[in-house]
Design an enzyme around this catalytic site. Structure first.
Site, PDB file in Angstrom:
ATOM      1  CG  HIS A 313      -0.491   8.430  -3.177  1.00 36.06           C
ATOM      2  ND1 HIS A 313       0.715   8.747  -2.589  1.00 36.06           N
ATOM      3  CD2 HIS A 313      -0.303   8.500  -4.508  1.00 36.06           C
ATOM      4  CE1 HIS A 313       1.583   9.014  -3.546  1.00 36.06           C
ATOM      5  NE2 HIS A 313       1.003   8.869  -4.710  1.00 36.06           N
ATOM      6  CG  ASP A 371      -3.535   7.556 -11.912  1.00 38.59           C
ATOM      7  OD1 ASP A 371      -3.183   8.341 -12.797  1.00 38.59           O
ATOM      8  OD2 ASP A 371      -2.743   6.855 -11.263  1.00 38.59           O
TER       9      ASP A 371
HETATM   10  N1  CMC Z   1      -9.024   0.119  -2.675  1.00 39.34           N
HETATM   11  C1  CMC Z   1      -9.319  -0.603  -1.573  1.00 39.34           C
HETATM   12  N2  CMC Z   1      -8.518  -0.713  -0.497  1.00 39.34           N
HETATM   13  C2  CMC Z   1      -7.366  -0.055  -0.540  1.00 39.34           C
HETATM   14  C3  CMC Z   1      -6.979   0.728  -1.655  1.00 39.34           C
HETATM   15  C4  CMC Z   1      -7.873   0.801  -2.748  1.00 39.34           C
HETATM   16  N3  CMC Z   1      -7.560   1.516  -3.817  1.00 39.34           N
HETATM   17  N4  CMC Z   1      -5.769   1.266  -1.421  1.00 39.34           N
HETATM   18  C5  CMC Z   1      -5.379   0.838  -0.213  1.00 39.34           C
HETATM   19  N5  CMC Z   1      -6.355   0.040   0.318  1.00 39.34           N
HETATM   20  C6  CMC Z   1      -6.360  -0.576   1.657  1.00 39.34           C
HETATM   21  C7  CMC Z   1      -5.424  -1.771   1.729  1.00 39.34           C
HETATM   22  O1  CMC Z   1      -6.098  -2.954   1.402  1.00 39.34           O
HETATM   23  C8  CMC Z   1      -4.992  -1.711   3.186  1.00 39.34           C
HETATM   24  O2  CMC Z   1      -6.039  -2.204   3.964  1.00 39.34           O
HETATM   25  P1  CMC Z   1      -5.708  -3.062   5.335  1.00 39.34           P
HETATM   26  O3  CMC Z   1      -5.007  -2.093   6.246  1.00 39.34           O
HETATM   27  O4  CMC Z   1      -7.050  -3.488   5.822  1.00 39.34           O
HETATM   28  O5  CMC Z   1      -4.847  -4.203   4.888  1.00 39.34           O
HETATM   29  C9  CMC Z   1      -4.885  -0.222   3.469  1.00 39.34           C
HETATM   30  O6  CMC Z   1      -5.816   0.396   2.567  1.00 39.34           O
HETATM   31  C10 CMC Z   1      -3.502   0.368   3.262  1.00 39.34           C
HETATM   32  O7  CMC Z   1      -3.116   0.089   1.928  1.00 39.34           O
HETATM   33  P2  CMC Z   1      -1.681  -0.391   1.460  1.00 39.34           P
HETATM   34  O8  CMC Z   1      -1.859  -1.311   0.280  1.00 39.34           O
HETATM   35  O9  CMC Z   1      -0.909  -0.871   2.633  1.00 39.34           O
HETATM   36  O10 CMC Z   1      -1.093   0.989   0.993  1.00 39.34           O
HETATM   37  P3  CMC Z   1       0.179   1.192   0.078  1.00 39.34           P
HETATM   38  O11 CMC Z   1       0.746   2.492   0.459  1.00 39.34           O
HETATM   39  O12 CMC Z   1       1.081   0.016   0.101  1.00 39.34           O
HETATM   40  O13 CMC Z   1      -0.463   1.286  -1.408  1.00 39.34           O
HETATM   41  C11 CMC Z   1      -1.382   2.098  -3.409  1.00 39.34           C
HETATM   42  C12 CMC Z   1      -0.699   2.447  -2.083  1.00 39.34           C
HETATM   43  C13 CMC Z   1      -1.454   3.336  -4.286  1.00 39.34           C
HETATM   44  C14 CMC Z   1      -0.552   1.043  -4.172  1.00 39.34           C
HETATM   45  C15 CMC Z   1      -2.805   1.554  -3.113  1.00 39.34           C
HETATM   46  O14 CMC Z   1      -3.566   2.532  -2.454  1.00 39.34           O
HETATM   47  C16 CMC Z   1      -3.530   1.114  -4.396  1.00 39.34           C
HETATM   48  O15 CMC Z   1      -3.298   0.001  -4.878  1.00 39.34           O
HETATM   49  N6  CMC Z   1      -4.404   1.982  -4.984  1.00 39.34           N
HETATM   50  C17 CMC Z   1      -5.072   1.664  -6.223  1.00 39.34           C
HETATM   51  C18 CMC Z   1      -4.131   1.889  -7.368  1.00 39.34           C
HETATM   52  C19 CMC Z   1      -3.903   3.347  -7.671  1.00 39.34           C
HETATM   53  O16 CMC Z   1      -4.853   4.119  -7.767  1.00 39.34           O
HETATM   54  N7  CMC Z   1      -2.631   3.712  -7.869  1.00 39.34           N
HETATM   55  C20 CMC Z   1      -2.257   5.067  -8.286  1.00 39.34           C
HETATM   56  C21 CMC Z   1      -1.446   5.776  -7.260  1.00 39.34           C
HETATM   57  S1  CMC Z   1      -1.314   7.527  -7.667  1.00 39.34           S
HETATM   58  C22 CMC Z   1      -0.490   7.615  -9.170  1.00 39.34           C
HETATM   59  C23 CMC Z   1       0.894   7.078  -9.121  1.00 39.34           C
HETATM   60  O17 CMC Z   1       1.642   7.381  -8.191  1.00 39.34           O
HETATM   61  O18 CMC Z   1       1.264   6.364 -10.042  1.00 39.34           O
END
Ligand code: CMC
Length: 436
Positions: A313, A371
């Site tokens: 998140h 989720d």
């Molecule tokens: N699985 C694997 N790696 C992950 C995941 C994941 N679910 N989430 C983040 N990472 C890794 C990402 O690859 C990055 O790694 P590195 O530093 O090596 O490049 C690191 O963790 C930081 O992630 P980020 O993508 O920079 O984080 P963000 O804040 O931009 O993204 C997020 C947040 C929710 C989009 C992401 O965690 C994600 O895609 N999660 C899966 C989808 C999900 O479950 N979304 C629902 C969110 S809660 C309900 C809502 O608000 O709608």
């Protein structure tokens, strides 16, 4: 906004004049540096794609402490609201700032239930869709179309219009989601039954048919109500920011909420509940618990593009408090339905355990979000997977409206207009076609 005694000073290594910037304090959470005059003073913009460090508004509705894993609606912890209140009380809280007393609750419930029907023309609009259309495609259309039906509540600058639009949206979303479902399975629409609770009525519109009496199961009713409470608001997330930006142009409330529905659909946001359940199905198909190791390996491989859906998140760097409550509800629903040994739930728990011990997830502070378990609950209730995000939209509608109305009432609000760092070609002349 309360000004801090401290000021920020921005200085430049080329010896240019430094700039003093005011700092404002919230009631809790990080202070903000006011950069509104920065462009006028320096001719420079700030650069922050994804809003990693930018507060786009002031708000008094929802507060998240991502490090603690704390979520408050108007100051009340989500755990207390989920345990002691129902969804309509939560709606009252988000919209008007306070939990209702018994009298206000009765009046608010009456007001919402008076608006649960939709214009009969709506079903003809629905008929234009293919039967296999994704419910979120249908919902984007239906919510936007409300502005074509309720002309007396489309002036966003009129507080009375905003009020009635808010009530209509909260009241009609369950009806529209249930209609979208009934349409895709070819069953007759069920009209709302106003002697049922908000969640009970939704179950009735989803699962009753005109042929048989339908009895609402109180455990499932409570579970659904909890899903609604947990999804009701989440401060300035992508869809809420979309609603604010869309509404900032002065468009009507129905159009602004439709924009939120469209944004929510994406798998990085609300679409994650559908994606998380599909992920569990896929692992199950491949061999279940034994295949978790292999799956986690793929997730950690940067070239695979595979994510552990329902994990991670932007704000929570700790366990999402909603995920804990959702896991509790999951246990209750599965027990009620005699599905204690549900293989998907077991798989989810095992996957969570392994991920929480893995260095990749630990070092990145990736924890289950809401989720991760909500799909399992919804599937057990009988809600088909493609409808999950539409149910999220139903629940988030009150948050979107509360935030939209707060923005319109904010004397500092302006049309949203981000700027850019331009990296394209400077000015050049068009050449005749033969010379290009
Ligand atoms: N699985 C694997 N790696 C992950 C995941 C994941 N679910 N989430 C983040 N990472 C890794 C990402 O690859 C990055 O790694 P590195 O530093 O090596 O490049 C690191 O963790 C930081 O992630 P980020 O993508 O920079 O984080 P963000 O804040 O931009 O993204 C997020 C947040 C929710 C989009 C992401 O965690 C994600 O895609 N999660 C899966 C989808 C999900 O479950 N979304 C629902 C969110 S809660 C309900 C809502 O608000 O709608």
């Amino acid at each position: 906004m309360k000004a801090s005694d401290t000021k920020a000073t921005l200085s430049f290594s080329n010896g240019g004049d430094s700039v003093e910037l005011p700092i404002y304090k919230g009631t809790v959470g990080p202070d903000v540096i006011d950069i509104r005059k920065l462009y006028a003073q320096t001719g420079m913009f700030t650069y922050d794609p994804g809003f990693m460090s930018t507060a786009a508004c002031q708000s008094a509705i929802t507060y998240i402490d991502g490090d603690k894993g704390e979520l408050l609606y108007r100051g009340y912890p989500i755990e207390q609201l989920a345990t002691n209140c129902d969804f309509l009380e939560t709606c009252h809280l988000l919209l008007y700032g306070e939990l209702p007393d018994q009298g206000k609750k009765t009046n608010f419930t009456k007001l919402v239930t008076n608006h649960t029907m939709v214009n009969e023309q709506m079903q003809f609009f629905l008929r234009g869709f293919r039967r296999d259309a994704h419910p979120m495609a249908i919902m984007t259309g239906l919510v936007g179309a409300l502005s074509a039906f309720y002309h007396d509540s489309t002036d966003i600058n009129n507080p009375e219009h905003r009020e009635i639009a808010a009530i209509r949206l909260i009241a009609k979303m369950p009806t529209l989601v249930a209609m979208a479902y009934k349409y895709t399975i070819g069953q007759p629409y069920m009209y709302p039954k106003n002697d049922l609770s908000y969640a009970g009525n939704f179950l009735h519109m989803m699962f009753a048919t005109p042929c048989e009496e339908y009895k609402v199961n109180p455990v499932l009713e409570r579970a659904l109500d909890r899903i609604f409470i947990l999804h009701a608001d989440h401060e300035q997330n992508a869809s809420t920011s979309t609603v604010r930006l869309c509404g900032s142009s002065g468009t009507n409330p129905f159009a602004a909420i439709a924009a939120g529905v469209a944004c929510l659909w994406g798998p990085a946001h609300g679409g994650a509940n559908e994606a998380a359940l599909n992920m569990l199905y896929d692992i199950q198909k491949e061999g279940g618990v034994e295949k978790i190791g292999e799956f986690i390996k793929k997730v950690k491989d940067k070239n695979s593009n595979v994510k552990l859906m329902g994990f991670g998140h932007r704000v929570y760097k700790n366990y999402d408090p909603r995920a804990k409550l959702m896991q509790e509800t999951c246990n209750e629903v599965l027990t009620e339905l005699g599905l204690e040994n549900d293989p998907l739930f077991k798989l989810a728990k095992e996957l969570e355990k392994i991920a929480l011990e893995d260095e990749y997830f630990v070092s990145r502070k990736l924890y289950p979000n809401v989720d991760f378990y909500s799909g399992i609950v919804q599937r057990a209730i009988g809600i088909p997977v493609p409808l999950f995000t539409a149910i999220f939209a139903l629940a988030r509608t009150v948050g979107w409206i509360a935030q939209l109305n707060e923005m319109i009432g904010d004397p500092e609000y302006k049309i949203g207009r981000p700027r850019q760092l331009f990296e394209g070609s400077p000015k050049r002349d068009v050449q005749p076609i033969g010379k290009r």
